[in-house]
Design a protein around this motif. Structure first.
Motif, mmCIF file in Angstrom:
data_model
loop_
_atom_site.group_PDB
_atom_site.id
_atom_site.type_symbol
_atom_site.label_atom_id
_atom_site.label_comp_id
_atom_site.label_asym_id
_atom_site.label_seq_id
_atom_site.Cartn_x
_atom_site.Cartn_y
_atom_site.Cartn_z
ATOM 1 N N VAL A 9 0.686 -1.155 0.016
ATOM 2 C CA VAL A 9 -0.010 0.063 0.019
ATOM 3 C C VAL A 9 0.938 1.283 0.048
ATOM 4 O O VAL A 9 1.963 1.240 0.721
ATOM 5 C CB VAL A 9 -1.095 -0.075 1.120
ATOM 6 C CG1 VAL A 9 -1.661 1.315 1.407
ATOM 7 C CG2 VAL A 9 -1.936 -1.136 1.288
ATOM 8 N N ARG A 19 -6.343 7.545 5.538
ATOM 9 C CA ARG A 19 -6.925 6.593 4.395
ATOM 10 C C ARG A 19 -6.148 5.348 4.371
ATOM 11 O O ARG A 19 -6.848 4.111 4.259
ATOM 12 C CB ARG A 19 -6.789 7.478 3.048
ATOM 13 C CG ARG A 19 -7.096 6.538 1.713
ATOM 14 C CD ARG A 19 -6.949 7.382 0.735
ATOM 15 N NE ARG A 19 -5.875 8.346 0.589
ATOM 16 C CZ ARG A 19 -5.787 9.379 0.424
ATOM 17 N NH1 ARG A 19 -6.776 9.863 -0.250
ATOM 18 N NH2 ARG A 19 -4.842 9.960 0.430
ATOM 19 N N GLU A 20 -4.762 5.464 4.161
ATOM 20 C CA GLU A 20 -4.019 4.103 3.873
ATOM 21 C C GLU A 20 -4.036 3.357 5.341
ATOM 22 O O GLU A 20 -4.119 1.967 5.176
ATOM 23 C CB GLU A 20 -2.430 4.635 3.653
ATOM 24 C CG GLU A 20 -2.385 5.195 2.286
ATOM 25 C CD GLU A 20 -2.898 6.747 2.472
ATOM 26 O OE1 GLU A 20 -3.302 6.966 1.188
ATOM 27 O OE2 GLU A 20 -2.811 7.316 3.510
ATOM 28 N N LEU A 70 -7.214 1.557 4.669
ATOM 29 C CA LEU A 70 -6.957 0.461 3.703
ATOM 30 C C LEU A 70 -6.254 -0.579 4.120
ATOM 31 O O LEU A 70 -6.561 -1.792 4.261
ATOM 32 C CB LEU A 70 -6.507 1.028 2.469
ATOM 33 C CG LEU A 70 -7.247 1.933 1.800
ATOM 34 C CD1 LEU A 70 -6.497 2.561 0.669
ATOM 35 C CD2 LEU A 70 -8.515 1.341 1.258
ATOM 36 N N CYS A 71 -5.071 -0.300 5.001
ATOM 37 C CA CYS A 71 -4.460 -1.466 5.550
ATOM 38 C C CYS A 71 -4.935 -2.396 6.550
ATOM 39 O O CYS A 71 -4.772 -3.634 6.698
ATOM 40 C CB CYS A 71 -2.962 -1.104 6.351
ATOM 41 S SG CYS A 71 -1.546 -0.473 5.018
ATOM 42 N N GLY A 84 -2.796 4.881 -2.419
ATOM 43 C CA GLY A 84 -3.940 5.397 -1.677
ATOM 44 C C GLY A 84 -3.890 7.085 -2.124
ATOM 45 O O GLY A 84 -5.113 7.437 -2.452
ATOM 46 N N PHE A 125 -9.589 6.785 -3.101
ATOM 47 C CA PHE A 125 -10.740 6.893 -2.031
ATOM 48 C C PHE A 125 -10.275 8.086 -1.307
ATOM 49 O O PHE A 125 -9.222 8.764 -1.239
ATOM 50 C CB PHE A 125 -10.377 5.806 -0.881
ATOM 51 C CG PHE A 125 -10.750 4.316 -1.152
ATOM 52 C CD1 PHE A 125 -11.909 3.981 -0.708
ATOM 53 C CD2 PHE A 125 -9.842 3.570 -1.516
ATOM 54 C CE1 PHE A 125 -12.360 2.811 -1.344
ATOM 55 C CE2 PHE A 125 -10.003 2.370 -2.045
ATOM 56 C CZ PHE A 125 -11.511 1.779 -1.897
ATOM 57 N N CYS A 176 -12.902 7.372 3.444
ATOM 58 C CA CYS A 176 -12.593 5.832 3.508
ATOM 59 C C CYS A 176 -12.542 5.303 4.888
ATOM 60 O O CYS A 176 -13.035 3.788 4.814
ATOM 61 C CB CYS A 176 -11.030 5.799 2.943
ATOM 62 S SG CYS A 176 -10.284 4.208 2.666
ATOM 63 N N MET A 196 -14.803 1.768 5.413
ATOM 64 C CA MET A 196 -14.179 0.580 5.509
ATOM 65 C C MET A 196 -14.631 -0.140 6.840
ATOM 66 O O MET A 196 -14.645 -1.330 6.785
ATOM 67 C CB MET A 196 -12.547 0.609 5.714
ATOM 68 C CG MET A 196 -11.475 1.056 4.266
ATOM 69 S SD MET A 196 -11.757 -0.180 3.193
ATOM 70 C CE MET A 196 -13.196 0.583 2.044
ATOM 71 N N LEU A 246 -11.939 -6.938 1.011
ATOM 72 C CA LEU A 246 -11.380 -5.659 0.153
ATOM 73 C C LEU A 246 -10.320 -6.209 -0.808
ATOM 74 O O LEU A 246 -10.361 -5.632 -2.062
ATOM 75 C CB LEU A 246 -10.568 -4.745 1.152
ATOM 76 C CG LEU A 246 -10.104 -3.522 0.296
ATOM 77 C CD1 LEU A 246 -11.413 -2.729 -0.546
ATOM 78 C CD2 LEU A 246 -9.714 -2.558 1.420
#
Length: 427
Positions: free
Chosen positions: A5, A11-12, A15-16, A69, A288, A293, A297, A304
């Motif tokens: 990523v 945001r990251e 996502l992670c 990201g 995102f 985000c 999430m 995902l």
């Protein structure tokens, strides 16, 4: 599957956090990451805009999917460089990323696709821009044409404000090269909504909607920021409106981008205004949103990683997403002074107490960990305190209970996130 990523914000982290729960995942890296991301992924000291170094790392480690990201590496050609190196990358090519990199490009695409949007004009000469302002009158919107980290937009209620924006953007160049030209738009009125769609070049799959809070102050006052909070789903965005947006905005845009030879793959983020004449496009982003985000999430029940792979491989036509129907909300804690000058290096305590509040997930953005183990603030927007609840008021109560558990005198937040969706502004 090995995944990298790219990025180091909230945001990251979200996502992670979501990717770390995938049954398909064998190894997760994040470049450059932050103190919170380090709890779910191995952080790599490579800047998000250092495309050659990112590609070299991915090749050396046998990375099977690179997930972009922020927008900057995409506009710099990260997806193109990955493709040239034989790597899968979730995110659009540099040519397709112009949907965010140039507001005038987006407007031209929207016009060609028949997408409803505000009337607009582009200017490279400040004097010509001012003449246009005087012809059009206020209220009016002035935007830096290029990337300005979400801060190059001025909604001017008076001509004086609009002319001051021209001076700042084009003459003082407060946003650098992004202000070489401006887009001046009709001011749309209504409810603003962020809508996300997962795209594979031909097919688009709805990723849901959220409502962001851009202004720094309560009651939507003060300067624009990168986002002070968000909630999902916004009650004003009905299933019928979502179907309309897919039919009138998202799918026509995908078709126009494919017609131009620059198919769009990745996340298409449509900033919308729900006007009395129906939904209209404000702008596109190619990644995102942040903080949206985090809210999304928390509600995503599907894998995902599987979804991102389907987008990369052109298989969204056979894919479906499952969502938690319960609402979610995120409150951003920022360093005092943001979006202006702010102090760095201040210590943040109580993160464990905050995370222990039922329904809460703490996402970190501008943070680092000192040698003594303390978490310190390194950016403007520093924490995203996210919560899910049976109702929006319940999610909001949990998020603010977690905010109150954090000991960070140098930080602040808005206390009215989701005020538009709650009776009396939620007070």
């Amino acid at each position: 599957m090995k995944v990298l990523v790219v990025g180091g914000g909230g945001r990251e982290h979200a996502l992670c956090w979501a990717l770390s729960g995938s049954a398909l995942l064998t190894k997760l890296w994040c470049a450059p990451g932050n103190a919170g991301i380090a709890e779910v992924a191995e952080c790599v000291p490579i800047g998000a805009e250092d495309v050659p170094a990112l590609v070299d790392f991915a090749r050396a480690q046998g990375v099977e999917l690179v997930v972009a990201g922020p927008e900057a590496p995409l506009t710099l050609g990260l997806a193109d460089a990955c493709a040239a190196a034989g790597l899968r990358c979730f995110g659009p090519s540099a040519a397709a990323a112009r949907l965010e990199g140039s507001k005038s490009f987006t407007k031209a695409v929207a016009d060609a696709a028949g997408v409803p949007t505000a009337a607009w004009a582009r200017f490279e000469d400040p004097a010509a821009a001012r003449r246009h302002l005087r012809e059009r009158g206020a209220p009016i919107v002035v935007k830096a044409d290029g990337l300005a980290a979400g801060k190059g937009v001025v909604v001017a209620e008076t001509l004086a404000e609009a002319e001051a924006a021209i001076a700042e953007i084009m003459e003082s160049r407060v946003h650098g090269a992004a202000g070489a030209s401006v887009v001046i738009e009709e001011c749309l009125r209504g409810e603003e909504v962020s809508f996300f769609a997962l795209c594979d070049g031909e097919t688009a799959l709805p990723l849901g909607a959220a409502q962001d809070h851009k202004r720094v102050g309560e009651g939507d006052t003060g300067p624009n920021t990168g986002g002070m909070g968000a909630y999902s789903p916004p009650p004003a965005f009905t299933p019928a409106l979502q179907a309309q947006v897919m039919a009138e905005i998202v799918r026509p845009t995908l078709a126009e981008m494919a017609r131009r030879g620059t198919p769009f793959r990745g996340v298409l983020f449509a900033g919308l205004m729900l006007t009395g004449q129906g939904p209209k496009l404000i702008e596109f982003n190619v990644r995102f949103g942040d903080p949206e985000c985090q809210a999304l999430m928390l509600r995503l029940r599907s894998d995902l990683l599987a979804a991102l792979l389907a987008a990369c491989d052109g298989e969204l036509g056979d894919f479906d997403l499952r969502w938690d129907e319960r609402p979610s909300l995120v409150v951003v804690m920022a360093a005092r002074g943001y979006p202006g000058a702010y102090a760095k290096g201040t210590e943040i305590r109580g993160l464990e107490r905050a995370a222990a509040v039922p329904g809460v997930q703490v996402f970190q953005a501008g943070t680092a960990r000192r040698a003594d183990g303390a978490v310190v603030a390194t950016g403007g927007r520093v924490l995203g305190i996210a919560a899910r609840g049976e109702t929006l008021p319940a999610a909001r109560q949990a998020a603010y209970a977690a905010v109150d558990a954090i000991d960070w005198p140098e930080g602040f937040c808005r206390r009215d996130i989701a005020h538009r969706a709650l009776p009396g502004g939620g007070r």
